[in-house]
Design an enzyme around this catalytic site. Structure first.
Site, PDB file in Angstrom:
ATOM      1  N   TYR A 110       0.829  -1.208   0.000  1.00 41.77           N
ATOM      2  CA  TYR A 110       0.000   0.000   0.000  1.00 41.77           C
ATOM      3  C   TYR A 110       0.866   1.262   0.000  1.00 41.77           C
ATOM      4  O   TYR A 110       1.872   1.320   0.700  1.00 41.77           O
ATOM      5  CB  TYR A 110      -0.933   0.043   1.218  1.00 41.77           C
ATOM      6  CG  TYR A 110      -1.780   1.300   1.182  1.00 41.77           C
ATOM      7  CD1 TYR A 110      -2.853   1.371   0.301  1.00 41.77           C
ATOM      8  CD2 TYR A 110      -1.456   2.420   1.935  1.00 41.77           C
ATOM      9  CE1 TYR A 110      -3.598   2.541   0.199  1.00 41.77           C
ATOM     10  CE2 TYR A 110      -2.191   3.579   1.836  1.00 41.77           C
ATOM     11  CZ  TYR A 110      -3.260   3.633   0.969  1.00 41.77           C
ATOM     12  OH  TYR A 110      -3.993   4.797   0.854  1.00 41.77           O
ATOM     13  N   TRP A 112       1.222   5.592  -1.869  1.00 46.00           N
ATOM     14  CA  TRP A 112       0.873   6.534  -2.930  1.00 46.00           C
ATOM     15  C   TRP A 112       1.894   6.611  -4.055  1.00 46.00           C
ATOM     16  O   TRP A 112       1.638   7.272  -5.070  1.00 46.00           O
ATOM     17  CB  TRP A 112       0.650   7.918  -2.331  1.00 46.00           C
ATOM     18  CG  TRP A 112      -0.793   8.180  -2.059  1.00 46.00           C
ATOM     19  CD1 TRP A 112      -1.626   7.449  -1.264  1.00 46.00           C
ATOM     20  CD2 TRP A 112      -1.579   9.246  -2.607  1.00 46.00           C
ATOM     21  NE1 TRP A 112      -2.881   8.000  -1.270  1.00 46.00           N
ATOM     22  CE2 TRP A 112      -2.879   9.111  -2.087  1.00 46.00           C
ATOM     23  CE3 TRP A 112      -1.308  10.308  -3.457  1.00 46.00           C
ATOM     24  CZ2 TRP A 112      -3.905   9.998  -2.406  1.00 46.00           C
ATOM     25  CZ3 TRP A 112      -2.335  11.182  -3.767  1.00 46.00           C
ATOM     26  CH2 TRP A 112      -3.618  11.023  -3.245  1.00 46.00           C
TER      27      TRP A 112
HETATM   28  N1  LIG Z   1      -2.532   8.611  12.082  1.00 39.92           N
HETATM   29  C1  LIG Z   1      -2.875   8.679  10.800  1.00 39.92           C
HETATM   30  N2  LIG Z   1      -2.278   7.875   9.901  1.00 39.92           N
HETATM   31  C2  LIG Z   1      -2.614   7.947   8.600  1.00 39.92           C
HETATM   32  C3  LIG Z   1      -3.585   8.859   8.155  1.00 39.92           C
HETATM   33  C4  LIG Z   1      -4.213   9.685   9.126  1.00 39.92           C
HETATM   34  O1  LIG Z   1      -5.109  10.497   8.810  1.00 39.92           O
HETATM   35  N3  LIG Z   1      -3.814   9.587  10.431  1.00 39.92           N
HETATM   36  N4  LIG Z   1      -3.907   8.927   6.828  1.00 39.92           N
HETATM   37  C5  LIG Z   1      -3.722   7.722   6.051  1.00 39.92           C
HETATM   38  C6  LIG Z   1      -3.868   7.938   4.618  1.00 39.92           C
HETATM   39  S1  LIG Z   1      -5.362   8.630   4.115  1.00 39.92           S
HETATM   40  C7  LIG Z   1      -2.953   7.541   3.699  1.00 39.92           C
HETATM   41  S2  LIG Z   1      -3.361   7.623   2.038  1.00 39.92           S
HETATM   42  C8  LIG Z   1      -1.665   6.957   4.100  1.00 39.92           C
HETATM   43  C9  LIG Z   1      -0.501   7.359   3.199  1.00 39.92           C
HETATM   44  O2  LIG Z   1       0.546   6.466   3.353  1.00 39.92           O
HETATM   45  P1  LIG Z   1       1.608   6.230   2.195  1.00 39.92           P
HETATM   46  O3  LIG Z   1       0.972   6.329   0.851  1.00 39.92           O
HETATM   47  O4  LIG Z   1       2.345   4.977   2.497  1.00 39.92           O
HETATM   48  O5  LIG Z   1       2.572   7.480   2.404  1.00 39.92           O
HETATM   49  P2  LIG Z   1       3.647   8.120   1.437  1.00 39.92           P
HETATM   50  O6  LIG Z   1       4.523   8.955   2.290  1.00 39.92           O
HETATM   51  O7  LIG Z   1       2.971   8.781   0.289  1.00 39.92           O
HETATM   52  O8  LIG Z   1       4.474   6.872   0.946  1.00 39.92           O
HETATM   53  C10 LIG Z   1       4.887   6.688  -0.355  1.00 39.92           C
HETATM   54  C11 LIG Z   1       6.315   6.170  -0.351  1.00 39.92           C
HETATM   55  O9  LIG Z   1       6.634   5.798  -1.687  1.00 39.92           O
HETATM   56  C12 LIG Z   1       7.925   6.284  -2.006  1.00 39.92           C
HETATM   57  N5  LIG Z   1       7.946   6.474  -3.454  1.00 39.92           N
HETATM   58  C13 LIG Z   1       7.559   7.542  -4.179  1.00 39.92           C
HETATM   59  N6  LIG Z   1       7.733   7.309  -5.486  1.00 39.92           N
HETATM   60  C14 LIG Z   1       8.236   6.067  -5.594  1.00 39.92           C
HETATM   61  C15 LIG Z   1       8.623   5.244  -6.696  1.00 39.92           C
HETATM   62  O10 LIG Z   1       8.543   5.625  -7.852  1.00 39.92           O
HETATM   63  N7  LIG Z   1       9.070   3.987  -6.402  1.00 39.92           N
HETATM   64  C16 LIG Z   1       9.173   3.524  -5.137  1.00 39.92           C
HETATM   65  N8  LIG Z   1       9.626   2.266  -4.967  1.00 39.92           N
HETATM   66  N9  LIG Z   1       8.849   4.285  -4.077  1.00 39.92           N
HETATM   67  C17 LIG Z   1       8.378   5.529  -4.306  1.00 39.92           C
HETATM   68  C18 LIG Z   1       8.090   7.563  -1.215  1.00 39.92           C
HETATM   69  O11 LIG Z   1       9.468   7.839  -1.022  1.00 39.92           O
HETATM   70  C19 LIG Z   1       7.328   7.208   0.075  1.00 39.92           C
HETATM   71  O12 LIG Z   1       8.196   6.679   1.048  1.00 39.92           O
HETATM   72  O13 LIG Z   1      -1.385   7.325   5.453  1.00 39.92           O
HETATM   73  C20 LIG Z   1      -2.435   6.958   6.338  1.00 39.92           C
HETATM   74  N10 LIG Z   1      -2.005   7.125   7.715  1.00 39.92           N
HETATM   75  N1  LIG Z   2      -1.336  18.623   1.907  1.00 38.98           N
HETATM   76  C1  LIG Z   2      -1.798  17.364   1.921  1.00 38.98           C
HETATM   77  N2  LIG Z   2      -3.000  17.098   1.373  1.00 38.98           N
HETATM   78  C2  LIG Z   2      -3.491  15.837   1.395  1.00 38.98           C
HETATM   79  C3  LIG Z   2      -2.758  14.757   1.940  1.00 38.98           C
HETATM   80  C4  LIG Z   2      -1.494  15.069   2.531  1.00 38.98           C
HETATM   81  O1  LIG Z   2      -0.808  14.182   3.066  1.00 38.98           O
HETATM   82  N3  LIG Z   2      -1.060  16.366   2.509  1.00 38.98           N
HETATM   83  N4  LIG Z   2      -3.267  13.484   1.904  1.00 38.98           N
HETATM   84  C5  LIG Z   2      -4.331  13.220   0.925  1.00 38.98           C
HETATM   85  C6  LIG Z   2      -5.020  11.968   1.224  1.00 38.98           C
HETATM   86  S1  LIG Z   2      -4.260  10.512   0.768  1.00 38.98           S
HETATM   87  C7  LIG Z   2      -6.262  11.922   1.733  1.00 38.98           C
HETATM   88  S2  LIG Z   2      -7.041  10.427   1.956  1.00 38.98           S
HETATM   89  C8  LIG Z   2      -6.989  13.141   2.109  1.00 38.98           C
HETATM   90  C9  LIG Z   2      -7.546  12.960   3.508  1.00 38.98           C
HETATM   91  O2  LIG Z   2      -8.580  13.806   3.739  1.00 38.98           O
HETATM   92  P1  LIG Z   2      -9.126  13.917   5.242  1.00 38.98           P
HETATM   93  O3  LIG Z   2      -9.046  12.605   5.884  1.00 38.98           O
HETATM   94  O4  LIG Z   2     -10.441  14.551   5.211  1.00 38.98           O
HETATM   95  O5  LIG Z   2      -8.025  14.930   5.806  1.00 38.98           O
HETATM   96  P2  LIG Z   2      -7.462  15.204   7.271  1.00 38.98           P
HETATM   97  O6  LIG Z   2      -6.604  16.420   7.132  1.00 38.98           O
HETATM   98  O7  LIG Z   2      -6.828  14.009   7.823  1.00 38.98           O
HETATM   99  O8  LIG Z   2      -8.755  15.551   8.123  1.00 38.98           O
HETATM  100  C10 LIG Z   2      -9.541  16.693   7.829  1.00 38.98           C
HETATM  101  C11 LIG Z   2     -10.006  17.330   9.111  1.00 38.98           C
HETATM  102  O9  LIG Z   2     -10.995  16.540   9.745  1.00 38.98           O
HETATM  103  C12 LIG Z   2     -11.085  17.022  11.075  1.00 38.98           C
HETATM  104  N5  LIG Z   2     -11.578  15.951  11.942  1.00 38.98           N
HETATM  105  C13 LIG Z   2     -10.881  14.943  12.490  1.00 38.98           C
HETATM  106  N6  LIG Z   2     -11.689  14.152  13.230  1.00 38.98           N
HETATM  107  C14 LIG Z   2     -12.916  14.688  13.150  1.00 38.98           C
HETATM  108  C15 LIG Z   2     -14.197  14.333  13.697  1.00 38.98           C
HETATM  109  O10 LIG Z   2     -14.364  13.334  14.389  1.00 38.98           O
HETATM  110  N7  LIG Z   2     -15.236  15.133  13.361  1.00 38.98           N
HETATM  111  C16 LIG Z   2     -15.111  16.232  12.578  1.00 38.98           C
HETATM  112  N8  LIG Z   2     -16.191  16.924  12.281  1.00 38.98           N
HETATM  113  N9  LIG Z   2     -13.923  16.590  12.075  1.00 38.98           N
HETATM  114  C17 LIG Z   2     -12.854  15.831  12.340  1.00 38.98           C
HETATM  115  C18 LIG Z   2      -9.703  17.443  11.488  1.00 38.98           C
HETATM  116  O11 LIG Z   2      -9.745  18.704  12.148  1.00 38.98           O
HETATM  117  C19 LIG Z   2      -8.944  17.451  10.173  1.00 38.98           C
HETATM  118  O12 LIG Z   2      -8.152  18.588   9.983  1.00 38.98           O
HETATM  119  O13 LIG Z   2      -6.127  14.267   2.097  1.00 38.98           O
HETATM  120  C20 LIG Z   2      -5.354  14.343   0.910  1.00 38.98           C
HETATM  121  N10 LIG Z   2      -4.710  15.628   0.856  1.00 38.98           N
HETATM  122 MO   LIG Z   3      -5.337   8.764   1.784  1.00 43.88          MO
END
Ligand SMILES: Nc1nc2c(c(=O)[nH]1)N[C@H]1C(S)=C(S)[C@@H](COP(=O)(O)OP(=O)(O)OC[C@H]3O[C@@H](n4cnc5c(=O)[nH]c(N)nc54)[C@H](O)[C@@H]3O)O[C@H]1N2
Ligand SMILES: Nc1nc2c(c(=O)[nH]1)N[C@H]1C(S)=C(S)[C@@H](COP(=O)(O)OP(=O)(O)OC[C@H]3O[C@@H](n4cnc5c(=O)[nH]c(N)nc54)[C@H](O)[C@@H]3O)O[C@H]1N2
Ligand SMILES: [Mo]
Length: 764
Positions: A110, A112
């Site tokens: 898993y 991005w």
């Molecule tokens: N506590 C908490 N944890 C969360 C979340 C949260 O809201 N709270 N959000 C979750 C969400 S929504 C998401 S999507 C995940 C994201 O989690 P990830 O998608 O695992 O996070 P990234 O840092 O985007 O990891 C991508 C990795 O791929 C590597 N990479 C980039 N390009 C390439 C390539 O071409 N080849 C290879 N081999 N590697 C590459 C980058 O260096 C990086 O280390 O985190 C989740 N974790």
């Molecule tokens: N700059 C930047 N943008 C991103 C990403 C990133 O890593 N960096 N990650 C991308 C990815 S993979 C994803 S999936 C999306 C994630 O999109 P989201 O999951 O929606 O993004 P978050 O910033 O984790 O959360 C949005 C807000 O929800 C609020 N929140 C948390 N818990 C609660 C709750 O119980 N109730 C309410 N009402 N609000 C709450 C928090 O204040 C938080 O700032 O973002 C994407 N966009």
């Molecule tokens: Mo995500």
């Protein structure tokens, strides 16, 4: 001398870049009305010390061979030449296949990756494992929408159908009276789209809608979750209580006869059972505004006033991904549908429900009318899978049962995991437990461009190129620009493309031509482009050949009509265009879900208190949300991300009322802790948030150390040392990492150095 800028793209935006042999310059696409500053993480990152420059093998793995090892994660590494390391790895893959079969290989991988659609690392690794081993244990759903993805089809339709063009930003600008944003719609989040985005339109769309008179309401613990352009009302809700608030809004509507009974009758199934619960006839508790107020921390009169104001108006209900990335995350997703149904606006322009609008740049946009590049992944011969966030459970409990979406399954016994393009030490919860889980493996293989904590826990680390070091095609299904991503700079050190690594490995496993189909990377790009070209031709559009596309650097694709998709058609004629649910209608109650008989996800939306709510020991909610200055953990060592750190630490934000009794002032280092773990961060004070909430974004690279009392902690500020590794419910088993509960104190000890970006010492 001025260098030529060449086109490129990243998840955070289309841009062009120039390299003069030493420095990288970047500039956003000229057509982008609101460019994303995240592109400023590239300069400084390309030749950073954190890059992996040579293949590396863990010392203990070389000495003892494959097998569980407690040294994994703290061991040293030995550099190795490409031919040697690939011989070793091919032999290990074949060993595991022969001894245990592909069902002992976890290839979920898993993450991005990068924006280019051919070098998309996750697709590459899946294709490689399918071709060479016949398959792998996969993961389903994602960390973004782990609860919503399985839940929404039970209630309405697939997430894609209700999140993309059902209600677009164009419709909001023109039609919406109210947009209720549960979890806000922070611009930092909608800056990002997997595959790249050429036009950041959200800020201007909110401004235009607000200027026309649309009222935005942000329901969120942080005021910063909606931009000033939206001129919004803020309801500072207690985290995890949105379902109670939505119930109270619907209760108020029903109590006053303001709900749209006609809509419910014609378009919904299972209202009566739900209404019995809502009004307290089935459980003795009416879900009134007074009832909800005590849970949500919102004045009951505000709830009543809001409910009354919504009746009869064109209201759009938006539930962010964040709400469902928590215990019982299924409930707000489902209850959001019920609230929208009670308001009767589903299927009308600018009204109804748009799950996840504003959380990513994909959503609220028209779909492209032609297909864009994607690498075919082949056929996976293994049936076993896990819900993606159950990785530690699987590794620690092979053979044990787990529930998922109505079925009881068993965790497979995994010997080898292969990761390319993801960072579990970023994305997973309870990182200490994750490290334990990885120690059970025979072998962990990681392709990385930099020394992430995941790479440090691997046995074999293969250095891969960064996106700027190769050619690719950038595309998102809802962005009209398809980008010819030119190579900007030569690979660093011995880094190679994932594709080339897999070709040479496949060769050693006797499968090169099956994997590569005889194509070079450039030939693959031309081959994948052909799909788009023929699509354009079929629609009678200008359909340039690959060379012309490459020369131009981009092509604008036609898009579908903004016709409201499946929900508009359903509203027009529910008999002719039923929803893909058992009743063909919106499932206010679901007999299917009820039959699963899950106490943690019953047959209609309900208020379920958190098992892990604040206590005396851990009285504060921690919101562990997305970082504003990077994407996840990517390029945390880049200039823009580093500029946001203080004393090298991640910044956590708190209300002055949370700081004062703990003797914490602006800029102090604080220790956040609970029974899961502890981390340090730099305190920032902000009165525009709830007093019982601390916010620490994800993304700081895990940097474990022990404090003076010998207690383990992350010294950098990674909140996943504090989050609990639990599923949302038996139904979805989604990631619950958004929220956790903590205590906080000022940290007066000697401040440990940040070592997360120093490569692990090699003993070569
Ligand atoms: N506590 C908490 N944890 C969360 C979340 C949260 O809201 N709270 N959000 C979750 C969400 S929504 C998401 S999507 C995940 C994201 O989690 P990830 O998608 O695992 O996070 P990234 O840092 O985007 O990891 C991508 C990795 O791929 C590597 N990479 C980039 N390009 C390439 C390539 O071409 N080849 C290879 N081999 N590697 C590459 C980058 O260096 C990086 O280390 O985190 C989740 N974790
Ligand atoms: N700059 C930047 N943008 C991103 C990403 C990133 O890593 N960096 N990650 C991308 C990815 S993979 C994803 S999936 C999306 C994630 O999109 P989201 O999951 O929606 O993004 P978050 O910033 O984790 O959360 C949005 C807000 O929800 C609020 N929140 C948390 N818990 C609660 C709750 O119980 N109730 C309410 N009402 N609000 C709450 C928090 O204040 C938080 O700032 O973002 C994407 N966009
Ligand atoms: Mo995500």
């Amino acid at each position: 001398m001025a260098q030529p800028y060449k086109p490129h793209s990243a998840h955070w935006g289309v841009f062009s870049a120039a390299w003069d042999g030493k420095n990288l310059s970047v500039k956003p696409h000229p057509g982008d009305p609101d460019p994303n500053p995240l592109i400023d993480n590239f300069p400084g990152a390309l030749r950073h010390k954190a890059r992996v420059v040579s293949p590396m093998v863990r010392k203990g793995w070389l000495e003892k061979g494959p097998g569980p090892d407690t040294r994994r994660g703290s061991d040293t590494f030995v550099p190795m030449s490409w031919p040697e390391v690939l011989d070793l790895l091919a032999a290990e893959l074949l060993r595991v296949k022969d001894e245990h079969g592909p069902q002992a290989v976890f290839g979920g991988s898993y993450g991005w990756s990068s924006a280019g659609r051919f070098h998309h690392a996750q697709s590459q690794v899946h294709r490689f494992l399918n071709v060479t081993l016949g398959g792998y244990v996969r993961s389903v759903n994602n960390y973004s929408a782990g609860a919503a993805l399985p839940m929404l089809p039970h209630v309405m339709a697939s997430m894609e159908a209700v999140a993309r063009r059902n209600v677009t930003w164009e419709q909001i600008v023109e039609h919406s009276d109210f947009v209720l944003c549960f979890g806000g719609m922070a611009l930092k989040n909608s800056r990002v789209a997997s595959g790249g985005i050429s036009r950041h339109i959200e800020r201007n769309a909110m401004r235009a809608a607000a200027e026309r008179g649309c009222r935005f309401v942000s329901i969120s613990p942080l005021r910063s979750d909606l931009p000033d352009e939206a001129a919004f009302d803020w309801l500072p809700v207690m985290p995890g209580t949105d379902t109670a608030l939505m119930l109270a809004l619907v209760h108020t509507l029903v109590e006053n006869g303001l709900h749209d009974a006609g809509f419910i009758d014609r378009y919904c199934d299972g209202w009566v059972t739900f209404e019995d619960y809502l009004m307290g006839r089935s459980d003795g508790t009416p879900k009134s505004a007074a009832w909800a107020a005590a849970l949500c921390g919102i004045d009951p009169q505000r709830i009543v006033t809001l409910a009354r104001a919504l009746a009869g108006k064109r209201v759009l209900v938006v539930v962010s991904h964040s709400l469902q990335r928590a215990e019982h995350g299924e409930q707000p997703v489902w209850m959001g549908v019920v609230l929208a149904a009670a308001l009767g606006q589903i299927g009308l322009p600018g009204g109804g429900y748009n799950y996840a609008l504003g959380t990513l740049a994909h959503y609220g946009k028209r779909n492209n009318a032609v297909a864009t590049a994607a690498l075919p992944q082949g056929t996976n011969g293994v049936d076993d899978f896990i819900p993606v966030a159950r990785i530690s459970d699987m590794l620690l409990h092979p053979g044990e049962p787990f529930d998922y979406n109505g079925v009881r399954r068993r965790y497979p016994h995994i010997r080898l995991a292969y990761w390319a393009g993801g960072n579990p030490f970023h994305h997973h919860q309870d990182l200490h437990r994750l490290a334990e889980a990885f120690r059970t493996l025979d072998t962990l293989i990681v392709h990385e461009s930099a020394w992430t904590a995941t790479a440090r826990h691997a046995d074999i680390v293969l250095p891969c190129t960064m996106t700027l070091e190769r050619e690719d095609i950038g595309a998102t299904p809802t962005d009209p620009l398809m980008v010819a991503m030119h190579r900007i700079v030569e690979p660093h050190g011995l880094a190679r493309d994932d594709y080339d690594i897999f070709c040479d490995l496949a060769e050693r496993m006797g499968q090169r031509s099956a994997f590569s189909e005889g194509r070079t990377a450039r030939e693959w790009l031309a081959h994948l482009y052909e799909r788009t070209r023929t699509g354009l031709e079929a629609l009678g559009h200008d359909a340039p050949d690959f060379e012309t596309f490459w020369e131009r650097g981009e092509i604008t694709l036609p898009q579908e009509a903004d016709d409201g998709g499946l929900l508009r058609a359903f509203r027009r004629d529910p008999r002719a265009n039923p929803l893909p649910t058992p009743s063909g209608k919106v499932q206010i109650s679901s007999p299917t879900v009820a039959a699963f008989d899950y106490a943690d996800c019953p047959g209609h939306p309900v208020w379920l208190p958190f098992k892990h709510a604040p206590t005396k020991e851990h009285p504060l909610w921690l919101v562990a949300n997305q970082p504003h200055n990077k994407l996840h953990s990517q390029l945390d060592f880049g200039g823009h991300s580093q500029a946001g750190k203080r004393r090298g630490r991640e910044v956590c934000t708190m209300h002055p009322e949370a700081a004062a009794p703990r003797g914490i002032a602006e800029g102090d280092i604080v220790r956040l802790y609970n029974e899961v773990g502890a981390c340090l961060a730099s305190a920032h004070l902000d009165a525009a948030m709830r007093e019982d909430v601390i916010q620490l974004p994800t993304g700081a690279w895990y940097d474990p150390a022990t404090d003076e009392q010998g207690r383990p902690m992350c010294v950098h500020g990674n909140p996943n040392v504090l989050t609990r590794d639990i599923g949302t419910s038996s139904l979805a088993q989604g990631c619950a990492g958004q929220l956790t509960t903590i205590q906080m104190e000022r940290f007066d000890g000697a401040l440990p150095a940040i070592t997360a970006f120093d490569p692990p010492v090699s003993n070569a």
